[in-house]
Scaffold this motif. Structure first.
Motif, mmCIF file in Angstrom:
data_model
loop_
_atom_site.group_PDB
_atom_site.id
_atom_site.type_symbol
_atom_site.label_atom_id
_atom_site.label_comp_id
_atom_site.label_asym_id
_atom_site.label_seq_id
_atom_site.Cartn_x
_atom_site.Cartn_y
_atom_site.Cartn_z
ATOM 1 N N UNK A 2 38.534 -22.249 -27.863
ATOM 2 C CA UNK A 2 39.468 -23.388 -27.828
ATOM 3 C C UNK A 2 39.555 -24.113 -26.497
ATOM 4 N N UNK A 3 39.257 -23.438 -25.404
ATOM 5 C CA UNK A 3 39.405 -24.061 -24.079
ATOM 6 C C UNK A 3 38.067 -24.469 -23.468
ATOM 7 N N UNK A 4 37.039 -24.506 -24.289
ATOM 8 C CA UNK A 4 35.717 -24.954 -23.850
ATOM 9 C C UNK A 4 35.364 -26.247 -24.563
ATOM 10 N N UNK A 5 34.668 -27.129 -23.891
ATOM 11 C CA UNK A 5 34.273 -28.399 -24.502
ATOM 12 C C UNK A 5 33.251 -28.170 -25.613
ATOM 13 N N UNK A 6 33.042 -29.215 -26.388
ATOM 14 C CA UNK A 6 32.018 -29.134 -27.437
ATOM 15 C C UNK A 6 30.672 -28.782 -26.823
ATOM 16 N N UNK A 7 30.333 -29.404 -25.708
ATOM 17 C CA UNK A 7 29.060 -29.134 -25.043
ATOM 18 C C UNK A 7 28.968 -27.675 -24.593
ATOM 19 N N UNK A 8 30.056 -27.142 -24.039
ATOM 20 C CA UNK A 8 30.054 -25.759 -23.582
ATOM 21 C C UNK A 8 29.947 -24.798 -24.757
ATOM 22 N N UNK A 9 30.652 -25.089 -25.855
ATOM 23 C CA UNK A 9 30.573 -24.222 -27.030
ATOM 24 C C UNK A 9 29.151 -24.141 -27.557
ATOM 25 N N UNK A 10 28.462 -25.256 -27.577
ATOM 26 C CA UNK A 10 27.087 -25.269 -28.077
ATOM 27 C C UNK A 10 26.159 -24.579 -27.077
ATOM 28 N N UNK A 11 26.371 -24.828 -25.791
ATOM 29 C CA UNK A 11 25.521 -24.222 -24.758
ATOM 30 C C UNK A 11 25.614 -22.708 -24.758
ATOM 31 N N UNK A 12 26.806 -22.173 -25.009
ATOM 32 C CA UNK A 12 27.001 -20.727 -24.964
ATOM 33 C C UNK A 12 26.171 -19.995 -26.011
ATOM 34 N N UNK A 13 25.803 -20.689 -27.084
ATOM 35 C CA UNK A 13 24.982 -20.048 -28.124
ATOM 36 C C UNK A 13 23.607 -19.655 -27.602
ATOM 37 N N UNK A 14 23.199 -20.239 -26.481
ATOM 38 C CA UNK A 14 21.851 -19.973 -25.956
ATOM 39 C C UNK A 14 21.821 -18.904 -24.874
#
Length: 229
Positions: free
Chosen positions: A99-111
């Motif tokens: 919830x406290x991460x941006x859309x870009x960060x949420x997607x980046x974390x998957x990698x």
């Protein structure tokens, strides 16, 4: 000849007792590259067990499961985890975004755990968000996004690792009619681009959006009536 993305050969799962519980009865199933298959059934039918097997979260107790031609039963736990991360993208009903991460960060974390070099992650995350129509919302946090936008972020997160299979568990379950239709349209677009998609649903209207449908009832998987072969 390209092997199926999913191939079940007599795959079943029985939980030990006493008494033993046959949660998923042995079956054969092939999902070929580029197919959009929906799996429909009522609550308690065995859809979750099927999802867990197909997603390498549970191991079958009978039969052989080949993912992209790889015999998953021959793998150690760490190898199964690595294969799951490389070959399967998951989309869930509840989004599961930080919830406290941006859309870009949420997607980046998957990698992070997929061996993608750090310098490549931002570019790939932006490309994935652009692909789902959220290039203008990359810095937004989930609480500032609509339900449909949050599910699009979840789809981008699933796509960013470039999986062989997109496995969706009730992807429209928390969405209103308009947002649900938008998400299904997006899945159809991804399918048109060649993505292999498998959607688990209890909703016949969602099931009808696939190019082929199967049904699960009482742990038994079979072709659904009226399914497109």
């Amino acid at each position: 000849m390209t092997p199926p993305v999913i191939e079940f050969r007599g795959v079943g799962l029985t939980y030990p007792g006493p008494p033993p519980v046959e949660a998923f009865r042995p079956c054969d199933l092939a999902v070929n590259r580029g197919e959009f298959v929906t799996v429909v059934g009522p609550s308690g039918s065995g859809k979750s067990t099927f999802l867990n097997i197909a997603g390498l979260l549970d191991s079958p107790t009978s039969g052989t499961y080949l993912l992209d031609g790889i015999d998953t039963g021959s793998l150690r736990d760490a190898e199964r985890t690595a294969l799951r991360g490389r070959r399967i993208g998951f989309v869930f009903q509840s989004f599961h975004l930080l919830p406290h991460r941006s859309a870009l960060e949420n997607v980046s974390l998957a990698m992070v755990y997929n061996g993608v070099p750090r310098r490549e992650r931002p570019t790939r995350a932006r490309e994935a968000l652009d692909r789902v129509g959220l290039g203008h919302r990359m810095e937004a946090i989930p609480t500032r996004l609509s339900g449909g936008e949050r599910q699009r972020v979840a789809i981008a997160r699933a796509l960013v690792t470039r999986p062989a299979l997109l496995l969706c568990d009730e992807p429209t379950g928390n969405l209103d009619t308009a947002n649900a239709d938008a998400v299904l349209n997006m899945l159809e677009e991804l399918h048109a681009d060649g993505m292999t998609i498998l959607v688990i649903t209890h909703d016949p209207a969602v099931a009808a959006r696939g190019s082929r449908s199967v049904t699960i009832r009482d742990g038994l998987l079979s072709a659904a009536e009226g399914a497109v072969a």
